[in-house]
Motif scaffolding. Structure first.
Motif, PDB file in Angstrom:
ATOM      1  N   LEU A 197     -24.211  -7.863   9.582  1.00  0.00           N
ATOM      2  CA  LEU A 197     -23.912  -6.932  10.343  1.00  0.00           C
ATOM      3  C   LEU A 197     -25.078  -5.799  10.271  1.00  0.00           C
ATOM      4  CD1 LEU A 197     -21.956  -5.026  11.990  1.00  0.00           C
ATOM      5  CD2 LEU A 197     -20.840  -4.138   9.838  1.00  0.00           C
ATOM      6  N   ARG A 222     -23.555  -9.791  13.878  1.00  0.00           N
ATOM      7  CA  ARG A 222     -23.070  -8.897  14.632  1.00  0.00           C
ATOM      8  C   ARG A 222     -23.752  -7.475  14.691  1.00  0.00           C
ATOM      9  NH1 ARG A 222     -20.865 -12.786  15.470  1.00  0.00           N
ATOM     10  NH2 ARG A 222     -18.801 -13.318  15.548  1.00  0.00           N
ATOM     11  N   TRP A 255     -15.167  -6.183   8.753  1.00  0.00           N
ATOM     12  CA  TRP A 255     -16.242  -7.155   8.904  1.00  0.00           C
ATOM     13  C   TRP A 255     -16.560  -7.999   7.463  1.00  0.00           C
ATOM     14  CZ3 TRP A 255     -20.607  -7.327   5.936  1.00  0.00           C
ATOM     15  CH2 TRP A 255     -21.805  -8.413   6.472  1.00  0.00           C
ATOM     16  N   ILE A 468     -16.778  -6.491  16.283  1.00  0.00           N
ATOM     17  CA  ILE A 468     -17.392  -6.801  14.962  1.00  0.00           C
ATOM     18  C   ILE A 468     -16.818  -7.693  14.084  1.00  0.00           C
ATOM     19  CG2 ILE A 468     -17.971  -5.375  12.751  1.00  0.00           C
ATOM     20  CD1 ILE A 468     -19.940  -4.887  15.467  1.00  0.00           C
ATOM     21  N   GLN A 469     -15.594  -7.560  14.274  1.00  0.00           N
ATOM     22  CA  GLN A 469     -14.661  -8.410  13.331  1.00  0.00           C
ATOM     23  C   GLN A 469     -14.328  -9.797  13.760  1.00  0.00           C
ATOM     24  OE1 GLN A 469     -11.417  -5.913  11.742  1.00  0.00           O
ATOM     25  NE2 GLN A 469     -12.807  -4.179  11.199  1.00  0.00           N
TER      26      GLN A 469
END
Length: 470
Positions: A197, A222, A255, A468-469
């Protein structure tokens, strides 16, 4: 807070969840005082993660000598990950996380961790010192080195801005490691095929590093890019809107669960559009729209097709004022007022057909928005170093802005952007060691130059948390 432990001698705060476990863990290593992260550790623990914050070697309560961006960060980080996995409360899964220098520490152990969270990453010694296009980042590096370099705790006295005028550049500060900063060579950041991330702000000086890291990461990646500065949501930009408020703690932990659960694939994320409340998917940008210099449909030349770039009187980065009289110190162009709002989302660049009469020349392009009342707001800046004539490109970074109807665009082409960037001496010598400065005569050929902007229409809006997830 569970308490403080020593891992290979390094001071480490540990916070465990209330349940019996075993738990996944998040490891934060920082030179900025682990105690400042205690609230963050409690937040991770409340969501089921064992959380650790550690003073890096030579800082605050950890013994040893402080060597910024040294190889010891990988070794110390790996030892900490091994210690975590050996604990009864650990389920063996570890997220390496951090912001700024802490992101560098997290990336240094990417091969040892199960996932990496890198916010506003300062990737390495040379990477922070220079733009990828060559010019030296002076103001940000001098300020950081004055406060932190070669010290166990920060220097409380502010940096005197006048020292930035001193020559040579590598003698500006009396910190022993300061000259080594300018001799460092760029290295590819550590990478691993684990989930990443990457979090950044469009006003952060390392925004392009964040984007480059996200694009090149070999594993699931991400991106979260908002209208923020280096402090992220704690430092919103003027173009931030209520729709850009986001609970980073909830995003991070959501995340992390998805990353450790193995449900993330491919590349994705979300980018906020400053000046609106909207978020858009992080994806391939739209084709750029060209705005030629000196044509009726593009940018009108006001003055300075020929100008003098004098390092003794450089164009400054800390003001948007433009002199109207005397010998031009920059090429200045302006657009007509926009007839309707325009959304810019993606990389921008200037293509210049320009020459200098010196063996080395920096070319700085600054894009400024002028509202209907004439107030100026910076949009983007790019700078490149050239040692040969001919057309060339100046990258202006990733834009994510809505411009209101009536806005005019001002483009400045100059030879310096000081003190944000060091002055090119125009002698062909290394700017880090040069002591002699020469003026440089410049010529910009308007009809061979243009500004390329990523204008988007009808883009799909998105929910940043979902992007994001999933």
């Amino acid at each position: 807070m569970t308490g403080t432990v020593r891992i290979d001698g390094l001071a480490t705060d540990l916070c465990l969840p209330a349940g019996p476990g075993p738990h996944p863990a998040v490891v934060l290593r920082t030179p900025y005082d682990r105690r400042r992260h205690r609230g963050e550790l409690r937040g991770w623990a409340a969501r089921g993660f064992a959380a650790l914050a550690q003073d890096v070697r030579g800082r605050y309560a950890s013994p040893g000598d402080w060597h910024p961006y040294g190889d010891h960060e990988a070794d110390d980080g790996a030892a900490t990950v091994r210690w975590v996995r050996a604990q009864r409360w650990s389920d063996g899964k570890v997220v390496a996380a951090g912001a700024s220098y802490g992101a560098h520490c997290a990336l240094a152990v990417a091969a040892e961790a199960d996932a990496v969270l890198a916010a506003v990453p300062a990737l390495g010694l040379a990477e922070t010192a220079r733009e990828t296009t060559g010019p030296e980042r002076l103001l940000a590096r001098a300020g950081w080195w004055w406060e932190h370099g070669d010290r166990r705790v920060p220097d409380p006295t502010p940096l005197d801005p006048a020292v930035l005028d001193r020559l040579p550049l590598n003698g500006v500060l009396d910190r022993p490691s300061w000259p080594a900063l300018w001799r460092a060579r760029r290295r590819e950041p550590p990478a691993a095929a684990v989930p990443l991330l990457a979090v950044g702000g469009s006003r952060d000086p390392f925004a392009e590093d964040t984007l480059r890291l996200w694009r090149r990461w070999p594993g699931p990646a991400r991106l979260l890019l908002g209208p923020w500065g280096h402090r992220l949501t704690a430092g919103p930009a003027p173009e931030a809107r209520p729709g850009h408020r986001i609970d980073l703690g909830a995003v991070y932990t959501g995340w992390a669960r998805a990353a450790l659960g193995g449900t993330l694939t491919g590349r994705g994320g979300a980018v906020a559009l400053g000046g609106s409340d909207h978020w858009y998917p992080a994806s391939d940008p739209s084709p750029a729209t060209r705005h030629p210099f000196g044509t009726l449909g593009g940018l009108r030349l006001l003055r300075g097709a020929e100008f003098v770039a004098d390092p003794g009187r450089p164009v400054r980065s800390d003001t948007l004022d433009v002199p109207r009289h005397g010998v031009p110190d920059r090429c200045l162009l302006v657009s007509r007022p926009l007839p309707r709002p325009v959304d810019l989302l993606g990389p921008a660049e200037a293509r210049l057909d320009a020459v200098a009469d010196t063996p080395s020349a920096d070319w700085a392009v600054r894009l400024v928005a002028l509202d209907p009342a004439g107030r100026a707001e910076p949009l983007a800046t790019g700078i490149v170093r050239r040692d040969r004539p001919g057309p060339f490109t100046v990258p202006l970074g990733h834009l994510a802005r809505r411009l209101a109807a009536g806005t005019r665009l001002r483009v400045e082409v100059a030879g310096h952007h000081f003190p944000a960037h060091a002055r090119n001496p125009h002698t062909g010598e290394d700017p880090a060691t040069a002591v002699r400065l020469l003026p440089s005569r410049r010529t910009v050929r308007p009809h061979g130059s243009f500004l390329a902007l990523p204008v988007v229409r009808g883009a799909r809006r998105t929910d940043p948390v979902q992007e994001i997830q999933t």
